[in-house]
Motif scaffolding. Structure first.
Motif, PDB file in Angstrom:
ATOM      1  N   ILE A  80     -44.386   3.725  22.692  1.00  0.00           N
ATOM      2  CA  ILE A  80     -44.029   4.737  23.677  1.00  0.00           C
ATOM      3  C   ILE A  80     -45.007   5.909  23.642  1.00  0.00           C
ATOM      4  CG2 ILE A  80     -41.577   4.189  23.643  1.00  0.00           C
ATOM      5  CD1 ILE A  80     -41.160   6.599  21.825  1.00  0.00           C
ATOM      6  N   VAL A 228     -36.116   0.716  23.348  1.00  0.00           N
ATOM      7  CA  VAL A 228     -36.954   1.463  24.284  1.00  0.00           C
ATOM      8  C   VAL A 228     -36.590   1.106  25.718  1.00  0.00           C
ATOM      9  CG1 VAL A 228     -39.318   1.729  25.146  1.00  0.00           C
ATOM     10  CG2 VAL A 228     -38.866   1.782  22.683  1.00  0.00           C
ATOM     11  N   ARG A 236     -42.635   3.949  27.990  1.00  0.00           N
ATOM     12  CA  ARG A 236     -43.334   2.774  27.491  1.00  0.00           C
ATOM     13  C   ARG A 236     -44.808   2.794  27.913  1.00  0.00           C
ATOM     14  NH1 ARG A 236     -41.225  -1.935  25.964  1.00  0.00           N
ATOM     15  NH2 ARG A 236     -39.232  -1.569  27.014  1.00  0.00           N
TER      16      ARG A 236
END
Length: 286
Positions: A80, A228, A236
């Motif tokens: 990320i 995520v 991302r």
């Protein structure tokens, strides 16, 4: 004044250090104008690749490479974008709050004193002075780090509630963390007024540690990617599964692994191992 984050959202990584300089409280604040805000907490003894330094506890990241390595380690772990990073001592962060904070504990802090266990801070709501806040953020006591994360979450939530009511506290938090960028303010100002502000821990598995690191945790690539995707997909940097790479230094020069790791990680690769090569006279990378 709340300043909304960009359409791509904003993220702020915060590390609070203990007296030894190790990261005792690790929190990732994510904010999005339409997808909400969240605080994600990490156990200090989470096993992670510190790019250029091998696999160590996450708590070592700031000690070995400062805020830059701290940021890169989390980016590599979860894939990320980290927009801003701030690090302060637990004591300096707690000193931001001139008035006591009302903290609601669901996990007591129990410590061992003279061979017996003593409840230092019990369950329930109570006003906590700065010194108490520092202990709740840094002191594990006799429980495990998952119980520590619950106490830390209670302190973070109380701190954000106070900052929502007093903009000067927000400014003091940013100052204590050494942050002055617009994105830092955007992430924090959005998160402190979020309703609800969600607090969670990164999904971990208990691992077998050795020596002083008997308590250790890991995050599988699958669990990390799922987390995520569910929580802040807007941060991302690459589609999963990311290409996994090892970096072996074989040129005889010290300090060349970390810059290469940075380029690869920020390009969407996942560095799973860094070490020296079988010899130190390679002339070409391959």
């Amino acid at each position: 004044m709340v300043e909304s984050p960009p359409d791509s959202g904003a993220s702020l990584l915060v590390g609070l250090t203990d007296d030894d300089g190790s990261l005792a409280s690790i929190a990732l604040v994510s904010a999005h104008s339409s997808l909400g805000s969240r605080i994600v907490l990490f156990p200090p003894s989470l096993a992670a690749v510190l790019p250029g330094y091998g696999e160590r506890d996450l708590s070592d990241a700031a000690t070995f490479g400062g805020v830059d390595l701290f940021r890169l380690t989390i980016t590599n772990l979860l894939g990320i974008r980290i927009d801003s990073v701030g690090v302060a001592s637990v004591a300096d962060f707690a000193a931001v709050f001139e008035d006591p904070l009302t903290v609601e504990l669901t996990q007591p802090l129990i410590v061992a004193v003279a061979g017996a266990e003593t409840v230092e801070f019990g369950q329930g709501r109570a006003e906590r002075e700065a010194a108490d806040l520092a202990r709740l953020l840094a002191e594990q006591g006799t429980g495990d780090q998952l119980a520590l994360l619950v106490r830390q979450g209670a302190v973070w939530e109380a701190a954000f509630d106070a900052a929502a009511d007093d903009g000067l506290i927000l400014d003091r938090i940013l100052e204590a963390l050494g942050l002055a960028s617009d994105v830092s303010y955007q992430a924090l100002s959005t998160a402190v007024v979020a309703d609800p502000l969600l607090t969670s821990a990164i999904p971990t598995n208990r691992a077998v540690g050795v020596g002083p690191n008997a308590e250790r945790y890991t995050v599988s690539s699958e669990d990390g990617a799922t987390f995520v995707n569910e929580v802040f997909d807007y941060l991302r940097i690459a589609n999963e599964p990311r290409v996994r790479v090892e970096i072996l230094n074989g040129n005889g020069l010290v300090g060349t692994t970390a810059p290469i790791a940075r380029v690869l990680i920020e390009s969407g690769f996942r560095v799973v191992f860094t070490d020296n090569a079988d010899r130190q006279d390679y002339t070409l990378s391959r």
